[in-house]
Design a protein around this motif. Sequence first.
Motif, mmCIF file in Angstrom:
data_model
loop_
_atom_site.group_PDB
_atom_site.id
_atom_site.type_symbol
_atom_site.label_atom_id
_atom_site.label_comp_id
_atom_site.label_asym_id
_atom_site.label_seq_id
_atom_site.Cartn_x
_atom_site.Cartn_y
_atom_site.Cartn_z
ATOM 1 N N TRP A 182 -8.222 6.044 -5.424
ATOM 2 C CA TRP A 182 -7.357 5.341 -6.370
ATOM 3 C C TRP A 182 -6.067 6.121 -6.614
ATOM 4 C CZ3 TRP A 182 -7.597 0.467 -8.060
ATOM 5 C CH2 TRP A 182 -6.725 0.111 -9.086
ATOM 6 N N GLU A 183 -6.184 7.429 -6.765
ATOM 7 C CA GLU A 183 -5.002 8.254 -7.004
ATOM 8 C C GLU A 183 -4.039 8.183 -5.816
ATOM 9 O OE1 GLU A 183 -6.737 12.033 -7.752
ATOM 10 O OE2 GLU A 183 -7.099 11.635 -9.897
ATOM 11 N N LEU A 184 -4.578 8.217 -4.603
ATOM 12 C CA LEU A 184 -3.730 8.149 -3.416
ATOM 13 C C LEU A 184 -3.008 6.815 -3.321
ATOM 14 C CD1 LEU A 184 -6.185 9.802 -0.873
ATOM 15 C CD2 LEU A 184 -3.916 10.681 -1.446
ATOM 16 N N GLU A 185 -3.718 5.743 -3.613
ATOM 17 C CA GLU A 185 -3.107 4.423 -3.522
ATOM 18 C C GLU A 185 -2.116 4.209 -4.666
ATOM 19 O OE1 GLU A 185 -2.899 0.687 -1.330
ATOM 20 O OE2 GLU A 185 -3.054 2.841 -1.020
ATOM 21 N N ASP A 186 -2.423 4.743 -5.822
ATOM 22 C CA ASP A 186 -1.504 4.645 -6.958
ATOM 23 C C ASP A 186 -0.176 5.337 -6.635
ATOM 24 O OD1 ASP A 186 -0.780 3.993 -9.667
ATOM 25 O OD2 ASP A 186 -1.177 6.072 -10.214
ATOM 26 N N GLY B 120 7.713 1.195 -6.264
ATOM 27 C CA GLY B 120 8.023 0.564 -7.535
ATOM 28 C C GLY B 120 7.002 -0.446 -8.001
ATOM 29 N N LYS B 121 5.775 -0.355 -7.484
ATOM 30 C CA LYS B 121 4.735 -1.328 -7.823
ATOM 31 C C LYS B 121 3.633 -0.672 -8.644
ATOM 32 C CE LYS B 121 5.463 -4.020 -3.594
ATOM 33 N NZ LYS B 121 4.854 -4.489 -2.326
ATOM 34 N N SER B 122 2.955 -1.495 -9.432
ATOM 35 C CA SER B 122 1.779 -1.051 -10.169
ATOM 36 C C SER B 122 0.584 -1.009 -9.233
ATOM 37 C CB SER B 122 1.493 -2.022 -11.321
ATOM 38 O OG SER B 122 0.181 -1.840 -11.822
#
Length: 403
Positions: free
Chosen positions: A211-215, A222-224
């Motif tokens: 999740w951290e890598l994809e975040d 510029g995306k959530s």
Amino acid sequence: MTNLNEAGTAETGTGEKYVDKKRYFWPLSVLWPATPLIGLYLVSVTGWSIWYGTVLILWYLAVPLLDAMFGEDFSNPPESAVPDLEKDRYYRVLTYLTVPMHYAALIGSCWWVATQQVNALEFIVLALSLGIVNGLALNTGHELGHKKETFDRWMAKLVLAVVGYGHFFIEHNKGHHRDVATPNDPATSRMGESIYSFSTREIPGAFKRAWELEDVRLKRTGKSAWTLDNEILQPLVLTVILYAGLLAFFGPIMLVFLPIQMAYGWWQLTSANYIEHYGLLREKMPNGKYEHQKPYHSWNSNHIMSNLILFHLQRHSDHHAHPTRSYQSLRDFKDLPALPSGYPGMFFAALIPSWFRSIMDHRVLEWAKGDLSKIQIEPGMHDYYERKFGSVAPAQASAVPAE
């Protein structure tokens, strides 16, 4: 483009043709996911409940015995043959065919438990059997997820959805391959750590890292993270749709059956991660970074039978050295750290921690040439290993490790 009917041949650079002698045995990797359905067919024909455990019998007993009987294959394709092997679509098509096989096994097994009379033991055995083969959907996703083509990557997400482990697509490629054999990797086990203890940090740690890598990736654009561009959410949505459909068609019994098979499917990945780098440690350099990973930072296995049903997953050393290299092109290296059995046998041994340690600890020590400081050791076990191995002088290297 290489024709599908060509016999896996390529010039070796010596005027001879390289022939992949396992070419027509690789379909065993495609057929393996069908084994729960084969078991159900045998139950219907014979009426014998033992066939609910067909996968368990094959995985934990028959395949390890066949590995012992057939031994190991140390042959390699010459480097000059690799480009033609990589272009040969026959091998890639086999991985594509495996994807619907996993779906067929899942849907067929769900239909059975929803429509046939099964007792509690039969129910659990079938769920565990399905969990084993669907856990190995992660192996198919692993092979496809390392490819660059968009179709391959979506096929990887599709097959990972079967067992609800879509974050593997990000976690393995961008996290595990970066941090493997270091204390930063939740998917690398420590010497003296049981698989049960390992699972409590590996499973949540893998999701957290993914999740951290994809975040981070999405924030750069510029995306959530809460967008369908998130490659963790994409296979998760597929899983929700798939499981909701199974629940709608086959009823509330799916609320029990699906979580059991899913949990045991996750356990297969945990088992693989547990044995693949057990105790191994990359050296920390003066600049604080870890040395570049080498083939000898993974446990390797050349056992023939289990490799044929796992798309060469067990040639793990070359995979980490060359992540995009396809299964048919993976090589063995001289003097790699080697497992004494294929993955099925080692998975079973891992269930009994004292047995697994008796098999592996001395191998880890030999790999480190007797130097405990070069081994990842479970906290709290250092004193135990000092007492057990502290008198062992660092051995001289018997050979130069593979580069």
